[in-house]
Write a protein that holds these residues in place. Structure first.
Motif, PDB file in Angstrom:
ATOM      1  N   GLU A 634       0.835  -1.205   0.000  1.00  0.00           N
ATOM      2  CA  GLU A 634       0.000   0.000   0.000  1.00  0.00           C
ATOM      3  C   GLU A 634       0.869   1.253   0.000  1.00  0.00           C
ATOM      4  O   GLU A 634       0.576   2.233  -0.699  1.00  0.00           O
ATOM      5  CB  GLU A 634      -0.926   0.000   1.218  1.00  0.00           C
ATOM      6  N   ARG A 635       1.936   1.215   0.794  1.00  0.00           N
ATOM      7  CA  ARG A 635       2.844   2.359   0.849  1.00  0.00           C
ATOM      8  C   ARG A 635       3.561   2.544  -0.480  1.00  0.00           C
ATOM      9  O   ARG A 635       3.740   3.668  -0.954  1.00  0.00           O
ATOM     10  CB  ARG A 635       3.875   2.136   1.968  1.00  0.00           C
ATOM     11  N   TYR A 638       1.310   4.153  -2.903  1.00  0.00           N
ATOM     12  CA  TYR A 638       1.171   5.579  -2.618  1.00  0.00           C
ATOM     13  C   TYR A 638       2.230   6.383  -3.379  1.00  0.00           C
ATOM     14  O   TYR A 638       1.949   7.467  -3.895  1.00  0.00           O
ATOM     15  CB  TYR A 638       1.303   5.800  -1.111  1.00  0.00           C
TER      16      TYR A 638
END
Length: 709
Positions: A634-635, A638
């Motif tokens: 998820e990071r 981003y």
């Protein structure tokens, strides 16, 4: 002493050199001892900064050799290390007496322990891994000590193999879930079945690894010992065994086949430290500097785990004939594990040549020249080289109305020194470009003697942490003359040394042992015209901007045993006084970069990557492992927005190149891809802003202000 540019020039940074050492008799009938005698002799008399071979040196060789042959501490026991330590302070004396007792002991014990390890890993892999247990593994092996029993060693192997298998187990679970979703009536295999399959895959990998190690000969391990000794002098001094010397010669000619990446040994595998322009990795764009290769497979065959493997042996697995496929399991810079397939090929030299584009902003046009390396035809300098090619591109850009010029040296690892001097001369009237000093000798000053200035307009030089050697010389010269503004990383790579390759057989009058290989030896050091060395400190950018490598260990300062920074007397040179508000331009650029949202996101990404690399304790509990992997993904997603940036600049090929597109659609595709990437490049965008700030219409016609050294 000033030396004419044409006469007595160092044409290439790495050259085959003859050796003029004091005569000495080398009479050993033992090839190992003869090699040891030759190499220590050359190091002590030919190295730019020879080290004292004393007790401190002995300790370093001792520790480094143990670390090279058993980096993950999975072979030797503590009792072995204690036995080895009787030689910890004696290796210096052994070297002086061509005594290889220490090597023999370590080598024989290693072979014995590797045989035992073969039995241990089979025992471990017979038992299922319990992924419900909450346990962790420390993957920074420097923090671990050698264990004192076979049971503890087996436990270390268990954790390591569980760590090596958990990713495969996770992939198999995901694949089964996807098949169950996509294929009507498909019955997914149970977690138990998948755990068995994952474990079997790990066993096959280790079987292949140990079969590979079994093929190694004693001489292969002795070369590692020699290079441990050699590496204590500096990271660029290296011994080539006869076969390796032949491969080095081929690579210097540019006719080598592989994936096109330079690797560095790490306990966890092989780290990519350079991507060669024009090579398969460069074209494929799936790998980047900082990625670590963990496993290597051959076109769909089971992969071999290269953790703990000698770098030379790992490279042999990765290299291969043109057209064949190598499958790489890679830990990305962001910590994620990916499988990447690369088709091996010959490095395309054309992609390492200079190329240019026009950059349009509003009603103004600028020029950008990308230079991947300072190339030269070793056999015929006049045939093709970086300096003459850049000169042609400058002239073409002038004809198309460019009002400012960007010279992009990012990722440029260096090359020919002669081309640097000639290229720098395109932007100044005349004067010194670089100073070179050999050990114990006066400095030589390499100058541009041609008073013509091919480009007298605004100039920006783009650099990053991977701009090295010749790139640093050019950037430093432009900075010292205040001829251009350097934009990029806090500092460049910091390689300010010159190496020569010396065939060892040239030193021995009568040799019954055949080819003895060669040693690449650091013999000289570069200095800026202001007197400071480019070694270690590199070139500090006028405008510092972060990139994703800002906190990652990449430069010379992060190598083992680098030579230090120092300073000599400056050369006499005249600063370019062609700009109005030079310092104010730098200040304005720095302020813009500090408030730029894209730069802030890049800085955030760089810090996160550093955090990922510093996290060396990994969970072996599947639920925790999966949760952490999800957060990391998820990071990572981003930060994908970084690649969506749009500078709104327009990039175009020059007219002569556009005419080639009708006959060469591949060239058109390459340039389109390049321009698309440039449009997302915030550093190029800022370079254009700086060119505008340099007050294009207020150049003082190259008026000079004298600065004497």
């Amino acid at each position: 002493m000033k030396r004419n540019l044409v006469l007595g020039f160092l044409v290439i940074l790495i050259a085959v050199a003859s050796c003029s050492f004091t005569n000495k008799s080398f009479e050993s009938n033992d090839k190992d001892k003869l090699l040891l005698d030759l190499i220590t002799y050359v190091l002590e008399r030919g190295h730019y900064e020879p080290k004292d071979i004393n007790d401190d040196f002995s300790v370093s060789v001792f520790e480094d050799f143990i670390n090279i042959v058993d980096p993950t501490k999975r072979y030797f026991l503590d009792e072995d290390i204690q036995e080895f330590e009787q030689y910890k302070f004696q290796i210096d004396e052994q070297l002086k007496n061509t005594d290889i007792t220490f090597f023999n002991l370590v080598y024989e014990r290693l072979i014995e322990r590797m045989g035992e390890a073969r039995e241990i890993y089979k025992e471990v892999l017979e038992v299922p891994f319990d992924y419900n247990v909450e346990e962790t593994i420390e993957v920074d092996y420097d923090k671990q000590a050698f264990v004192d029993s076979r049971d503890k060693l087996k436990e270390r192997w268990r954790k390591q193999l569980k760590y090596a298998t958990i990713g495969s187990f996770d992939s198999k679970l995901k694949n089964e879930a996807q098949k169950e979703k996509d294929e009507e009536g498909y019955t997914a295999k149970s977690a138990k079945e998948l755990e068995i399959a994952a474990r079997e895959g790990t066993k096959n990998t280790l079987d292949e690894f140990f079969d590979f190690v079994d093929d190694l000969e004693r001489k292969d391990w002795f070369v590692q010992y020699i290079n441990t000794i050699v590496d204590e002098f500096d990271p660029h001094t290296y011994y080539f065994a006869p076969d390796d010397k032949e491969k080095f010669d081929i690579s210097m000619r540019g006719n080598f086949e592989g994936i096109g990446a330079r690797l560095q040994k790490k306990p966890e595998g092989a780290k990519i430290v350079e991507i060669i322009s024009g090579g398969p990795v460069w074209r494929d764009q799936q790998l980047e500097v900082g990625d670590e290769i963990l496993k290597v497979g051959q076109d769909g065959e089971p992969s071999v785990d290269i953790v703990g493997m000698r770098l030379d042996d790992a490279i042999k697995l990765i290299k291969g004939p043109k057209g064949t496929v190598v499958d790489l399991t890679v830990r990305k810079v962001d910590g994620s594990i990916e499988s990447v397939s690369i088709t091996r090929d010959v490095v395309m030299l054309e992609e390492s040549y200079a190329k240019s584009a026009t950059v349009i902003k509003g009603n103004q046009k600028f020029g950008l020249i990308n230079l991947p390396k300072f190339y030269v035809d070793f056999n015929d300098y006049s045939e093709r080289n970086a300096a003459t090619d850049v000169a042609k591109e400058v002239e073409r850009l002038k004809q198309e109305g460019a009002e400012g010029l960007i010279l992009d040296l990012r990722d440029n690892g260096g090359g020919s020194l002669k081309t640097v001097v000639e290229m720098a001369g395109l932007f100044i009237k005349d004067g010194p470009i670089v100073q070179v000093r050999s050990s114990g000798k006066d400095k030589d000053i390499y100058e541009d003697k041609d008073e013509r200035v091919q480009w007298d307009g605004p100039l920006v030089v783009l650099v990053n942490e991977l701009s090295a050697s010749a790139s640093e010389i050019l950037a430093a010269a432009m900075q010292d003359y205040k001829r251009g503004i350097v934009i990029g990383s806090k500092q460049t790579f910091g390689k300010g040394t010159v190496q020569n390759v010396i065939p060892l057989e040239n030193i021995v009058r009568s040799n019954e042992h055949g080819d003895l290989g060669a040693i690449k030896l650091t013999t000289q050091k570069f200095y800026r015209i202001n007197g400071g060395s480019t070694q270690l400190e590199g070139v500090k950018s006028d405008v510092v901007v972060p990139d994703r490598y800002s906190y990652i260990d990449l430069g010379e300062r992060d190598q083992q045993n680098p030579l230090g920074w120092d300073k000599i007397t400056p050369a006499d040179y005249d600063v370019w006084d062609g700009y109005i508000d030079y310092e104010a331009t730098i200040e304005s650029s720095s302020k813009r970069m500090a408030s730029n949202p894209q730069i802030k996101l890049i800085e955030e990404n760089a810090q996160w990557l550093k955090e990922q690399q510093d996290e060396t304790v990994v969970s072996l509990n599947y639920d925790i492992y999966k949760s952490e992997a999800k957060k990391d993904k998820e990071r990572s997603q981003y930060f994908k927005s970084l690649s969506e940036y749009d500078s709104r600049l327009t990039f175009e090929s020059l007219k002569y190149e556009q005419e080639l597109f009708t006959q060469d659609p591949v060239l058109r595709e390459k340039r389109d891809r390049w321009h698309k990437n440039l449009a997302k490049d915030v550093y190029v965008e800022e370079a254009i802003n700086v060119l505008q700030d340099l007050k294009i219409n207020n150049i003082k016609n190259g008026k000079l202000a004298s600065v004497k050294g």
